[in-house]
Design a protein around this motif. Structure first.
Motif, short mmCIF file in Angstrom:
data_model
loop_
_atom_site.label_atom_id
_atom_site.label_comp_id
_atom_site.label_asym_id
_atom_site.label_seq_id
_atom_site.Cartn_x
_atom_site.Cartn_y
_atom_site.Cartn_z
N UNK A 289 0.84 -1.20 0.00
CA UNK A 289 0.00 0.00 0.00
C UNK A 289 0.88 1.25 0.00
N UNK A 290 0.47 2.24 -0.78
CA UNK A 290 1.17 3.52 -0.81
C UNK A 290 0.93 4.31 0.47
N UNK A 291 1.96 4.97 0.95
CA UNK A 291 1.78 5.89 2.07
C UNK A 291 1.00 7.10 1.60
N UNK A 292 0.07 7.59 2.40
CA UNK A 292 -0.71 8.76 1.96
C UNK A 292 0.18 10.00 1.87
N UNK A 293 -0.15 10.86 0.92
CA UNK A 293 0.54 12.15 0.79
C UNK A 293 -0.48 13.26 1.01
N UNK A 294 -0.12 14.17 1.87
CA UNK A 294 -1.01 15.27 2.20
C UNK A 294 -0.24 16.58 2.10
N UNK A 295 -0.98 17.67 2.07
CA UNK A 295 -0.34 18.98 2.14
C UNK A 295 -0.23 19.73 0.83
N UNK A 296 -0.50 19.06 -0.29
CA UNK A 296 -0.49 19.76 -1.56
C UNK A 296 0.90 20.10 -2.07
N UNK A 297 0.96 20.85 -3.17
CA UNK A 297 2.25 21.15 -3.82
C UNK A 297 2.99 22.30 -3.13
N UNK A 298 3.86 21.96 -2.20
CA UNK A 298 4.63 22.95 -1.46
C UNK A 298 6.08 22.89 -1.91
N UNK A 299 6.58 23.99 -2.45
CA UNK A 299 7.98 24.05 -2.88
C UNK A 299 8.85 24.39 -1.67
N UNK A 300 10.02 23.77 -1.63
CA UNK A 300 10.97 24.07 -0.57
C UNK A 300 12.33 24.35 -1.18
N UNK A 301 13.20 25.07 -0.48
CA UNK A 301 14.53 25.35 -1.02
C UNK A 301 15.28 24.06 -1.31
N UNK A 302 16.12 24.10 -2.33
CA UNK A 302 16.89 22.92 -2.72
C UNK A 302 17.64 22.36 -1.53
N UNK A 303 17.56 21.04 -1.36
CA UNK A 303 18.21 20.34 -0.26
C UNK A 303 19.46 19.64 -0.80
N UNK A 304 20.65 20.01 -0.35
CA UNK A 304 21.86 19.38 -0.88
C UNK A 304 21.95 17.89 -0.57
N UNK A 305 21.09 17.39 0.33
CA UNK A 305 21.10 15.96 0.68
C UNK A 305 20.22 15.13 -0.24
N UNK A 306 19.44 15.78 -1.11
CA UNK A 306 18.56 15.00 -2.00
C UNK A 306 19.33 13.98 -2.85
N UNK A 307 20.45 14.31 -3.47
CA UNK A 307 21.15 13.29 -4.28
C UNK A 307 21.60 12.09 -3.45
N UNK A 308 22.06 12.31 -2.22
CA UNK A 308 22.47 11.18 -1.39
C UNK A 308 21.27 10.31 -1.02
N UNK A 309 20.14 10.94 -0.72
CA UNK A 309 18.94 10.16 -0.43
C UNK A 309 18.53 9.34 -1.66
N UNK A 310 18.57 9.96 -2.82
CA UNK A 310 18.24 9.24 -4.05
C UNK A 310 19.19 8.07 -4.27
#
Length: 431
Positions: free
Chosen positions: A205-226
């Motif tokens: 089952x997919x985890x629910x997503x809430x909160x709508x389309x909220x942009x946030x400043x670029x996170x330098x940790x995103x590539x490591x998480x990916x």
């Protein structure tokens, strides 16, 4: 079952976290205890250690003299590698048997001091690191284990660095404070992430997503998480994965984005996509029902050219979209080219950010992430695609190398990597 890898440096408090997880209902498998078990008197493991290091490492009762063996291997990388080559496979085999015997839907926590050093992170749905600053750990060893500061530092130096452990972590439990504070953090982790994740995983089952389309400043940790997520995807379905890339806005340094990682998994065809769907679901990436294609772009208007499958996250703590496309298809090429164009072209990044902000504001009231994605399609098709194609022609862009399927070859033969001419202008780093 939900598989958690738990680790932390010496005197970090990992055993406190493991004990709390056991109290909360987790099945905890202690690698240190297994390492003792597999070399008990009469075991094949002890016989192999004796063969490697002689009878001198035996105690008078026939058991392993651990201090003597430790004296032989500590500070000697060659001898330590020999010992680890005996012990680690036996421990992993025993741990796998215990995990397989756990109840369906269980949270199985493997407490592994050397998880980072042995590169096991991709084997787990999540890696949890219990962390404390080095000076705090030294103080604990001096106070509670009666070591000198120099001895404590030597023990720490024999393990992975704090930086390496943190880089491997999906979740960091700070234990610079009291035991009660760490236990409270474990309780919150269990309630809000591990227990829901286990429930979602058991039901694909997919985890629910809430909160709508909220942009946030670029996170330098995103590539490591990916990178950590891609390692798990590859471990789950390596046989059918021909290419795996971090795409979308979170793959573009400095670009504001929703906190949702987009990954592209390249396969031979949609039959392969269907074949690996249950494997991806077991790895924590269940399928999105009803999503079977991208919107065609004007240069390739046939919808049949844009087929794909879509997977999301069972983990409530990390939103991710996994786009499964055939390698070489228009959708596969578009995702890679769009990413590289944005990385290279500052004006394109600025224009896309303006469009994202416009659409996010438009859907900030109705909280519709589907509407956010749909309303950008006109910009993609009529504005971005022609500019991107012109950039690709001008720079000679081609997609990164990928593995060619070779069904006619035996399993012993390695598939070939197919390189293409690569754009070598500024900002062309590949994920």
């Amino acid at each position: 079952m939900l598989k958690i890898g738990l680790t932390g440096g010496i005197a970090s408090g990992k055993s406190v976290a493991a004990a709390r997880l056991r109290e909360l209902g987790a099945v905890v498998i202690d690698a240190d205890a297994l390492a003792r078990e597999v070399v008990e008197p009469g075991t094949p493991g002890l016989a192999r250690v004796v063969e490697a290091f002689s009878n001198a490492i035996l105690a008078p009762d026939g058991g392993l003299d651990r201090p003597k063996l430790g004296g032989l291997v500590f500070g000697n990388p060659e001898r330590l590698a020999v010992l680890n080559g005996i012990i680690h496979p036996l421990v992993r085999e025993r741990a796998a048997a215990l995990a397989a015997a756990a109840p369906k839907g269980a949270v199985v926590v493997q407490d592994i001091p050397l998880l980072v050093e042995t590169g096991q992170g991709a084997n787990f749905h999540l890696v949890v690191v219990v962390d404390a600053p080095d000076d705090v750990r030294v103080q604990r060893m001096v106070q509670h284990r009666h070591l000198s500061a120099e001895e404590a530092q030597a023990r720490m130096a024999a393990q992975a660095t704090r930086e390496d452990r943190l880089a491997a972590a999906d979740i960091v439990l700070d234990n610079s404070g009291s035991k009660a504070e760490l236990q409270d953090a474990v309780d919150r982790l269990w309630k809000f992430r591990l227990a829901p994740f286990a429930g979602n995983l058991a039901r694909h089952r997919l985890a629910p997503r809430t909160g709508g389309p909220v942009l946030m400043p670029a996170n330098p940790d995103w590539p490591a998480q990916a990178g950590r997520l891609m390692a798990r995807l590859r471990a789950a379905a390596a046989q059918d994965i021909l290419a795996l890339d971090h795409v979308g806005s979170t793959a573009v340094p400095g670009l504001d984005a929703k906190d949702v990682l987009d990954l592209q998994l390249g396969v031979e065809d949609m039959a392969a996509a269907e074949r690996i769907a249950p494997l991806l679901a077991d790895a924590g990436f269940p399928g999105w029902p009803g999503i079977t294609s991208d919107n065609p772009k004007p240069s390739r208007p046939d919808p049949a050219d844009w087929r794909k499958r879509m997977h999301g996250n069972a983990d409530p703590g990390r939103a991710v979209n996994v786009h499964v496309r055939a390698v070489g298809s228009p959708g596969w090429r578009f995702a890679l080219c769009f990413r590289d164009w944005l990385r290279d072209d500052a004006a394109a990044r600025a224009d896309y950010l303006a469009e994202k902000r416009r659409v996010a504001k438009l859907h900030g009231v109705d909280k519709s992430t589907a509407g956010y994605a749909a309303d950008k399609e006109g910009w993609f098709a009529n504005y971005a695609a022609p500019r991107m194609d012109a950039w690709a022609r001008r720079t000679g862009w081609q997609p990164p190398p990928y593995i060619t399927p070779a069904p006619e070859r035996g399993p012993e033969a390695a598939p070939d990597a197919v390189p293409g001419p690569r754009h070598t202008g500024p900002g062309t780093a590949q994920s």
